[in-house]
Structures are given as C-alpha cells and as structure tokens.
Design a protein around this motif. Structure first.
Motif, PDB file in Angstrom:
ATOM      1  N   LEU A   1       0.808  -1.217   0.000  1.00 61.95           N
ATOM      2  CA  LEU A   1       0.000   0.000   0.000  1.00 61.95           C
ATOM      3  C   LEU A   1       0.839   1.265   0.000  1.00 61.95           C
ATOM      4  CD1 LEU A   1      -2.828   1.280   0.159  1.00 61.95           C
ATOM      5  CD2 LEU A   1      -2.677   1.057   2.659  1.00 61.95           C
TER       6      LEU A   1
ATOM      7  N   SER B   1      -8.655   4.842   1.083  1.00 58.23           N
ATOM      8  CA  SER B   1      -7.998   3.573   1.381  1.00 58.23           C
ATOM      9  C   SER B   1      -8.890   2.763   2.311  1.00 58.23           C
ATOM     10  CB  SER B   1      -6.642   3.830   2.039  1.00 58.23           C
ATOM     11  OG  SER B   1      -6.026   2.615   2.415  1.00 58.23           O
TER      12      SER B   1
ATOM     13  N   ARG C   1      -9.299   7.398   5.083  1.00 61.75           N
ATOM     14  CA  ARG C   1      -9.663   6.021   5.427  1.00 61.75           C
ATOM     15  C   ARG C   1     -11.007   6.035   6.140  1.00 61.75           C
ATOM     16  NH1 ARG C   1     -10.177   2.755   9.639  1.00 61.75           N
ATOM     17  NH2 ARG C   1      -9.091   4.106  11.132  1.00 61.75           N
TER      18      ARG C   1
END
Length: 344
Positions: A241, A259, A292
């Motif tokens: 990642l 993400s 996120r």
C-alpha cells in the motif's frame, strides 16, 4: 424438522488477538513467532508502533462488541437461549485452546466455529481451526464443531464495505468526488500460497470486484493493493500500500485517495498504524489526500451477517430448523481494474 437443542449450541468466535499493553508485546510477538527470539530492534519498532496507536490493540473490545451484536440476533429477548457465545484468540488471551476447554467444562456438545475474517487461507483460517482441534486433544474432550470457512461474497459484507467506500468518497467536496480513487487492500501473505493453490487471493479479488460494483465505481476508479507484509526473506504478495499510493500519482496523476482494508473487520495495528500512519505519511509526502473510512467494527450489517452465518451453519448441521435467510448471496462479478494482474 429438527427439534430445538436440549442444550445451547456453542458459538466459538475467533480473532487474531493483540496486546492489551506495551508490556505484553514481547510475549505476543513470541507467540506469533512460535517462540523464536525477537531482536531488540524489531521489539522496539513494534512497541513504538503500538505506542503511536494508543499503547495497546483495540481488537479485544471491538471483537466483544461484534459478538454482543451477533448474539442479540441469535438469542432474541424473551426467547429460550439457543446459542452460547465463547471467544478465543489465536495469538493472545483468551487462547482458543483454553476456550475450547471452557466449552467442554460447560457441557457444550455442538458448536459453530467462526473466524472474524472473511477470506480463507491455509495460513489463516485453517490455523484457527487447527487450534480448535488442538484444544479438544489437550482437554481430551469431544464437541461436534461445524466450521464457517469463509464469507467473502456475503451480500451483507459487500453492502457494508460498499457503504464505507461511499462514505470515504463523500468526505471530499462534491465537485472533487469524481476524481477520487479507491484503493482496496488486505494483509499480504507469501507468494508461495499461489503455487499451492490457496484460495486467498481469488476470494479477496472477488470481494473487491463486488464492492466496486455495489459502490458504483468505474473500472478506472479503483485498484488493488496488499499491506502489512511480513519480515521473512521470501517474496510476499504485492504491491504494498505505501508503495502503491505514490505510484498512483506518478503514473496516473491521482492525488485524492480512499484507502479501505477489506481483509479486516475491525481496527487493529494493521489499520491504525499501517494505513493511518504509514500510508498516510506516504500520501502526505506527495501532497496527496488520503481518507480512510471507518472499519466495520460493530456495523449492524456485519453483526447481522455473523448471526446469519452461525444460524445457517447450525441449520446445515441439522441442529436447528433451516428457515434462516441465506447470508452469502453475492452479486455478479466485474473485471479487475485496468493494469491489475490476474491471479496466478
């Protein structure tokens, strides 16, 4: 039609486990490494990682909340207790083997075992199931276990993750949302699992396709990455990642990223440190914005899914009536995004 069980059916919920304090990290790492010594440098690094996320893993409290939510569906108020919940961790207390011993002491004769991770691998779910069997051998008892092996394409799981994707995209101004790129990820495993025919990567990519479709993503609007690779010298599945995020900017000019880890169902160090700190750092160094969305944790859809999976497994074993809703209906798959390598 099966008659109601005379005794409650046990439900063994299993999760990875994690240290409850910085002092427990050495023992935790020793268990993961099967007693092999941990170097001072690695111990200091991991300890610092946990220090940066608050000094402990949150997985115990989150797992208990997931169990509470599932049990509220399995044992509705005012009805006889059909199921009895137990928690066992793979690498920390309460240990799976000891929990199996407690189930034997309680007189449990039939039990559903489910790991709070949706994707099967010989290096993950199979290891949990081996610990259940080791517990039975250790305590010289007999419980009829029925195992939930995987639920990677379950409709409620896909729905919950797709909602997280949309939540992440909507964190950006409306006029920018069409430019947002979604990166879906899961914990890396050694590349050799592909040669061994392990289903892990195929299941992950099926989940990713279904989420992308459910969230209404264009094919060029999402991509796949692994994260949290181990420290062994053998090659691990990638891309990682923290490497993939900068590559999106270099190769495609992307600077807005969502993400979302889809191989995990609750917050722990692989999310709170590896994404929120490591991947976030990689993005900020490039002037990128990385969002996120929250992990599933005790999302109502997820805990209902877990309850339905347990009911379905018990019904399949013939312990309860098979009048529960199917929990694993998926949706048609879609191609992997352009530039993504197909499973080997």
């Amino acid at each position: 039609m099966p008659t109601p069980p005379a005794k409650p059916i046990g439900v063994l919920f299993m999760a990875y486990g994690g240290p409850e304090s910085l002092d427990e990290i050495a023992g935790y790492l020793s268990d993961i490494r099967h007693g092999r010594p941990t170097t001072t440098a690695v111990l200091d690094e991991i300890t610092n990682n946990y220090r940066m996320i608050g000094g402990k893993s949150p997985i115990m409290g989150l797992t208990k909340a997931q169990i509470d939510g599932a049990m509220a569906h399995l044992n509705p108020p005012g009805e006889p207790e059909r199921f009895k919940a137990y928690l066992g961790m793979r690498h920390w207390a309460p240990w799976i083997e000891e929990t199996v011993g407690q189930m034997l002491d309680d007189g449990i004769e039939q039990a559903v075992a489910i790991v709070l991770a949706p994707h099967f691998s010989s290096m993950s779910i199979a290891k949990y199931q081996a610990k259940v069997k080791a517990g039975l051998e250790l305590y010289r008892g007999d419980i009829e276990f029925s195992y939930v092996d995987a639920y990677f394409d379950a409709d409620l799981l896909i729905d919950a993750f797709a909602a997280r994707v949309r939540e992440g995209i909507e964190a950006f101004p409306e006029e920018e949302q069409d430019e947002v790129h979604v990166v879906l990820s899961a914990h890396s495993l050694p590349v050799r699992i592909l040669r061994e025919g392990d289903p892990y990567q195929d299941q992950l990519w099926t989940t990713a396709r279904l989420i992308a479709e459910r969230a209404g993503l264009r094919e060029d609007q999402w991509s796949w990455s692994y994260q949290s690779e181990g420290r062994s010298p053998e090659p691990w599945l990638g891309p990682q990642l923290e490497d993939h995020v900068p590559t999106l900017q270099d190769e495609r000019g992307i600077d807005k990223v969502v993400s979302l880890a889809i191989g995990f169902v609750s917050d722990h160090v692989e999310i709170l440190f590896d994404i929120d700190i490591e991947a976030q750092k990689a993005a900020k160094e490039r002037g990128m914005t990385l969002v996120r969305p929250p992990s599933l944790n005790d999302d109502p859809r997820f805990v209902r899914l877990i309850a339905e999976l347990v009911e379905g497994q018990a019904a399949e074993a013939g312990w309860i009536a098979s009048d529960v809703r199917a929990a694993s209906a998926g949706a048609p798959t879609m191609p992997m995004p352009e530039g993504t390598t197909s499973p080997v």
